[in-house]
Design a protein around this motif. Structure first.
Motif, PDB file in Angstrom:
ATOM      1  N   SER A 197       0.808  -1.220   0.000  1.00 31.19           N
ATOM      2  CA  SER A 197       0.000   0.000   0.000  1.00 31.19           C
ATOM      3  C   SER A 197       0.839   1.268   0.000  1.00 31.19           C
ATOM      4  CB  SER A 197      -0.942   0.000   1.200  1.00 31.19           C
ATOM      5  OG  SER A 197      -0.192  -0.056   2.391  1.00 31.19           O
ATOM      6  N   SER A 198       2.139   1.196   0.366  1.00 21.86           N
ATOM      7  CA  SER A 198       2.968   2.384   0.413  1.00 21.86           C
ATOM      8  C   SER A 198       3.566   2.737  -0.942  1.00 21.86           C
ATOM      9  CB  SER A 198       4.096   2.205   1.431  1.00 21.86           C
ATOM     10  OG  SER A 198       5.020   1.257   0.942  1.00 21.86           O
ATOM     11  N   VAL A 199       3.328   1.936  -1.941  1.00 28.77           N
ATOM     12  CA  VAL A 199       3.909   2.126  -3.256  1.00 28.77           C
ATOM     13  C   VAL A 199       3.030   3.041  -4.088  1.00 28.77           C
ATOM     14  CG1 VAL A 199       4.576   0.935  -5.367  1.00 28.77           C
ATOM     15  CG2 VAL A 199       4.968  -0.134  -3.154  1.00 28.77           C
ATOM     16  N   SER A 200       3.656   4.044  -4.754  1.00 27.24           N
ATOM     17  CA  SER A 200       2.861   4.911  -5.617  1.00 27.24           C
ATOM     18  C   SER A 200       2.511   4.133  -6.879  1.00 27.24           C
ATOM     19  CB  SER A 200       3.622   6.188  -5.962  1.00 27.24           C
ATOM     20  OG  SER A 200       4.656   5.926  -6.861  1.00 27.24           O
ATOM     21  N   LYS A 201       1.257   4.238  -7.285  1.00 29.81           N
ATOM     22  CA  LYS A 201       0.762   3.509  -8.447  1.00 29.81           C
ATOM     23  C   LYS A 201       0.277   4.512  -9.477  1.00 29.81           C
ATOM     24  CE  LYS A 201      -2.163   1.364  -5.827  1.00 29.81           C
ATOM     25  NZ  LYS A 201      -3.245   0.525  -5.321  1.00 29.81           N
ATOM     26  N   PRO A 202       0.346   4.146 -10.749  1.00 30.44           N
ATOM     27  CA  PRO A 202      -0.231   5.032 -11.756  1.00 30.44           C
ATOM     28  C   PRO A 202      -1.753   5.000 -11.645  1.00 30.44           C
ATOM     29  CG  PRO A 202       0.515   2.990 -12.769  1.00 30.44           C
ATOM     30  CD  PRO A 202       0.948   2.951 -11.332  1.00 30.44           C
ATOM     31  N   PRO A 203      -2.417   6.043 -12.098  1.00 30.17           N
ATOM     32  CA  PRO A 203      -3.882   6.060 -12.062  1.00 30.17           C
ATOM     33  C   PRO A 203      -4.458   4.937 -12.925  1.00 30.17           C
ATOM     34  CG  PRO A 203      -3.011   8.227 -12.629  1.00 30.17           C
ATOM     35  CD  PRO A 203      -1.864   7.271 -12.650  1.00 30.17           C
ATOM     36  N   ILE A 204      -5.496   4.298 -12.421  1.00 26.98           N
ATOM     37  CA  ILE A 204      -6.128   3.193 -13.155  1.00 26.98           C
ATOM     38  C   ILE A 204      -6.671   3.681 -14.502  1.00 26.98           C
ATOM     39  CG2 ILE A 204      -8.426   3.429 -12.108  1.00 26.98           C
ATOM     40  CD1 ILE A 204      -6.662   0.080 -12.896  1.00 26.98           C
ATOM     41  N   ALA A 205      -7.138   4.916 -14.571  1.00 25.81           N
ATOM     42  CA  ALA A 205      -7.668   5.456 -15.826  1.00 25.81           C
ATOM     43  C   ALA A 205      -6.583   5.477 -16.902  1.00 25.81           C
ATOM     44  CB  ALA A 205      -8.238   6.848 -15.608  1.00 25.81           C
ATOM     45  N   ALA A 206      -5.364   5.872 -16.545  1.00 28.44           N
ATOM     46  CA  ALA A 206      -4.263   5.926 -17.506  1.00 28.44           C
ATOM     47  C   ALA A 206      -3.866   4.526 -17.971  1.00 28.44           C
ATOM     48  CB  ALA A 206      -3.062   6.639 -16.894  1.00 28.44           C
ATOM     49  N   VAL A 207      -3.875   3.573 -17.065  1.00 25.54           N
ATOM     50  CA  VAL A 207      -3.489   2.197 -17.398  1.00 25.54           C
ATOM     51  C   VAL A 207      -4.533   1.552 -18.312  1.00 25.54           C
ATOM     52  CG1 VAL A 207      -3.060  -0.088 -16.430  1.00 25.54           C
ATOM     53  CG2 VAL A 207      -2.084   1.923 -15.332  1.00 25.54           C
ATOM     54  N   LEU A 208      -5.818   1.724 -18.001  1.00 29.02           N
ATOM     55  CA  LEU A 208      -6.874   1.158 -18.852  1.00 29.02           C
ATOM     56  C   LEU A 208      -6.871   1.798 -20.235  1.00 29.02           C
ATOM     57  CD1 LEU A 208      -9.784   0.783 -16.273  1.00 29.02           C
ATOM     58  CD2 LEU A 208      -8.271  -1.004 -17.156  1.00 29.02           C
ATOM     59  N   LYS A 209      -6.593   3.087 -20.310  1.00 32.29           N
ATOM     60  CA  LYS A 209      -6.499   3.785 -21.599  1.00 32.29           C
ATOM     61  C   LYS A 209      -5.323   3.236 -22.407  1.00 32.29           C
ATOM     62  CE  LYS A 209      -7.104   7.354 -24.441  1.00 32.29           C
ATOM     63  NZ  LYS A 209      -8.247   7.473 -25.298  1.00 32.29           N
ATOM     64  N   HIS A 210      -4.189   3.028 -21.745  1.00 32.99           N
ATOM     65  CA  HIS A 210      -2.983   2.546 -22.425  1.00 32.99           C
ATOM     66  C   HIS A 210      -3.174   1.149 -23.009  1.00 32.99           C
ATOM     67  CE1 HIS A 210       1.268   1.817 -23.222  1.00 32.99           C
ATOM     68  NE2 HIS A 210       1.152   0.683 -22.547  1.00 32.99           N
ATOM     69  N   TYR A 211      -3.690   0.230 -22.228  1.00 34.14           N
ATOM     70  CA  TYR A 211      -3.788  -1.162 -22.668  1.00 34.14           C
ATOM     71  C   TYR A 211      -5.042  -1.478 -23.468  1.00 34.14           C
ATOM     72  CZ  TYR A 211       0.230  -2.383 -19.844  1.00 34.14           C
ATOM     73  OH  TYR A 211       1.492  -2.457 -19.330  1.00 34.14           O
ATOM     74  N   TYR A 212      -6.169  -0.859 -23.126  1.00 35.85           N
ATOM     75  CA  TYR A 212      -7.443  -1.285 -23.712  1.00 35.85           C
ATOM     76  C   TYR A 212      -8.219  -0.182 -24.424  1.00 35.85           C
ATOM     77  CZ  TYR A 212      -6.347  -4.709 -20.109  1.00 35.85           C
ATOM     78  OH  TYR A 212      -5.702  -5.595 -19.297  1.00 35.85           O
ATOM     79  N   SER A 213      -7.665   1.012 -24.504  1.00 35.93           N
ATOM     80  CA  SER A 213      -8.343   2.158 -25.121  1.00 35.93           C
ATOM     81  C   SER A 213      -9.678   2.460 -24.450  1.00 35.93           C
ATOM     82  CB  SER A 213      -8.562   1.928 -26.619  1.00 35.93           C
ATOM     83  OG  SER A 213      -7.328   1.727 -27.267  1.00 35.93           O
TER      84      SER A 213
END
Length: 133
Positions: A6-22
């Motif tokens: 939980s202490s790890v910074s993660k990229p926003p889920i919106a950016a990841v879904l856009k990148h992989y699945y449009s």
């Protein structure tokens, strides 16, 4: 000593879904319905929360955060996925853990159910370029 995940910074889920699945996810409170990127469907069976940075599919019984998606799609361990996500999506970098040579990372948990039973996800063709709204 390892840090809790939980202490790890993660990229926003919106950016990841856009990148992989449009998939375009709008920032909003609560959960938004969307089509599942893991199986072909006509009616949305998945939800995305930009507040919690998670997505889940009720049919596949998969629930993932952005690092889980990167791990699955890039076939990386946890720490390698963190470094890849940091390089691709940016971030402060202060909480990104260094990769440890020879460490395999953890597996992606899919469909955890009570009693330890899980449902296998079968990859199917994705409809890229389709209208995901």
């Amino acid at each position: 000593m390892t840090r809790p995940r939980s202490s790890v910074s993660k990229p926003p889920i919106a950016a990841v879904l856009k990148h992989y699945y449009s998939i375009d996810v709008k920032e909003r409170a609560g959960w938004s319905k969307t089509l599942c990127p893991l199986h072909v469907e006509e009616n949305p069976s998945a939800s995305v929360s930009t507040e919690k940075d998670r997505w889940n599919c009720f049919v596949c019984q998969v629930s993932e955060d952005s690092i889980d998606v990167v791990m699955r799609e890039e076939k990386l361990g946890f720490r390698e996925a963190q470094a890849w996500a940091h390089a691709r999506f940016g971030g402060s970098g202060e909480n990104v853990l260094p990769a440890v040579q020879g460490e395999s990372g953890r597996g992606v948990h899919q469909g955890s159910r009570p009693g330890g039973r899980s449902r296998k996800v079968h990859p199917r063709p994705r409809r890229f370029g389709a209208d995901w709204t």
